[in-house]
Design a protein around this motif. Structure first.
Motif, mmCIF file in Angstrom:
data_model
loop_
_atom_site.group_PDB
_atom_site.id
_atom_site.type_symbol
_atom_site.label_atom_id
_atom_site.label_comp_id
_atom_site.label_asym_id
_atom_site.label_seq_id
_atom_site.Cartn_x
_atom_site.Cartn_y
_atom_site.Cartn_z
ATOM 1 N N ILE A 6 0.848 -1.200 0.000
ATOM 2 C CA ILE A 6 0.000 0.000 0.000
ATOM 3 C C ILE A 6 0.879 1.243 0.000
ATOM 4 O O ILE A 6 0.635 2.201 -0.748
ATOM 5 C CB ILE A 6 -0.959 -0.003 1.203
ATOM 6 N N PHE A 7 1.908 1.243 0.838
ATOM 7 C CA PHE A 7 2.800 2.399 0.931
ATOM 8 C C PHE A 7 3.504 2.663 -0.394
ATOM 9 O O PHE A 7 3.524 3.789 -0.890
ATOM 10 C CB PHE A 7 3.825 2.174 2.047
ATOM 11 N N SER B 52 1.031 3.774 -3.208
ATOM 12 C CA SER B 52 0.589 5.145 -2.973
ATOM 13 C C SER B 52 1.672 6.138 -3.378
ATOM 14 O O SER B 52 1.393 7.157 -4.031
ATOM 15 C CB SER B 52 0.226 5.338 -1.504
ATOM 16 N N GLN C 100 1.342 8.893 -6.414
ATOM 17 C CA GLN C 100 1.509 10.312 -6.118
ATOM 18 C C GLN C 100 2.682 10.916 -6.891
ATOM 19 O O GLN C 100 2.596 12.044 -7.376
ATOM 20 C CB GLN C 100 1.735 10.517 -4.627
ATOM 21 N N SER D 22 4.491 14.709 1.265
ATOM 22 C CA SER D 22 3.568 15.171 2.307
ATOM 23 C C SER D 22 3.470 16.689 2.358
ATOM 24 O O SER D 22 2.787 17.232 3.214
ATOM 25 C CB SER D 22 3.979 14.615 3.669
ATOM 26 N N ILE E 15 -2.595 13.342 1.453
ATOM 27 C CA ILE E 15 -2.676 11.951 0.991
ATOM 28 C C ILE E 15 -1.487 11.152 1.518
ATOM 29 O O ILE E 15 -1.647 10.038 2.035
ATOM 30 C CB ILE E 15 -2.730 11.895 -0.549
ATOM 31 N N GLN E 16 -0.286 11.708 1.434
ATOM 32 C CA GLN E 16 0.895 10.995 1.924
ATOM 33 C C GLN E 16 0.873 10.901 3.443
ATOM 34 O O GLN E 16 1.313 9.894 4.008
ATOM 35 C CB GLN E 16 2.177 11.669 1.438
ATOM 36 N N THR F 179 -1.315 8.126 4.264
ATOM 37 C CA THR F 179 -0.612 6.885 3.922
ATOM 38 C C THR F 179 0.394 6.521 5.003
ATOM 39 O O THR F 179 0.475 5.359 5.418
ATOM 40 C CB THR F 179 0.093 7.015 2.560
ATOM 41 N N THR G 167 -0.419 3.027 7.022
ATOM 42 C CA THR G 167 0.500 1.897 6.893
ATOM 43 C C THR G 167 1.290 1.684 8.180
ATOM 44 O O THR G 167 1.581 0.545 8.547
ATOM 45 C CB THR G 167 1.453 2.082 5.704
#
Length: 119
Positions: A31-32, A35, A39, A57, A64-65, A68, A72
Motif C-alpha cells: 500500500i505504501f 501510494s 503520487q 507530504s 494523501i501521503q 498513507t 501503513t
C-alpha cells in the motif's frame, strides 16, 4: 477390507481477528509503495532519485501521503503487536525484536535531531 486412516485436524495458527490483523501488516508495504508511485506520477518535478518520499507530504495534496504514513504505520504496528502477543516460532520473535530495535533507533535518532539547535 482396509479402513481409512484418520488424521488430526490441522488448523492454521492465526485465525479470525488475528489473521486479519496480520494481513494488514502484510499489505502495509505494498500500500505504501503503490501510494508513493501514484503520487509521484501525478506531481510535476518529483523524482525518486532526488527526493525522499516524505516530500510528497508537502503542498496541497500532502494530506494523501500523511494519511498513507499513518495508515501503513498503524497496519504494521498492529500486526507487530499481534505477533508479539501470540506464541510464535523463533523466527517471528527475532523479527519482532528487530522491529523493536529499529523503532527504538529511529525514535532516539529523531529525538536527538529535534533537540539539536540549528545555528
Amino acid at each position: 477390507m482396509s479402513q481409512a486412516a484418520t488424521f488430526p485436524v490441522v488448523r492454521p495458527t492465526a485465525v479470525g481477528r488475528d489473521r486479519l490483523l496480520l494481513l494488514g501488516g502484510v499489505l502495509a508495504g505494498p500500500i505504501f509503495v503503490s501510494s508513493a508511485i501514484v503520487q509521484a506520477a501525478t506531481r510535476d518535478g518529483f523524482d525518486f532519485r532526488r527526493h525522499p518520499v516524505s516530500v510528497l507530504s508537502t503542498g496541497e495534496l500532502g494530506w494523501i501521503q500523511i494519511v498513507t504514513f499513518l495508515a501503513t504505520g498503524m497496519f504494521f504496528a498492529v500486526a507487530w503487536v499481534t505477533l508479539i502477543v501470540r506464541p510464535v516460532p523463533a523466527a517471528m520473535v527475532a523479527f519482532g525484536l528487530a522491529v523493536t530495535a529499529g523503532w527504538l533507533w529511529v525514535s532516539v535518532t529523531f529525538a536527538r535531531a529535534a533537540s539539536d539547535r540549528a545555528d
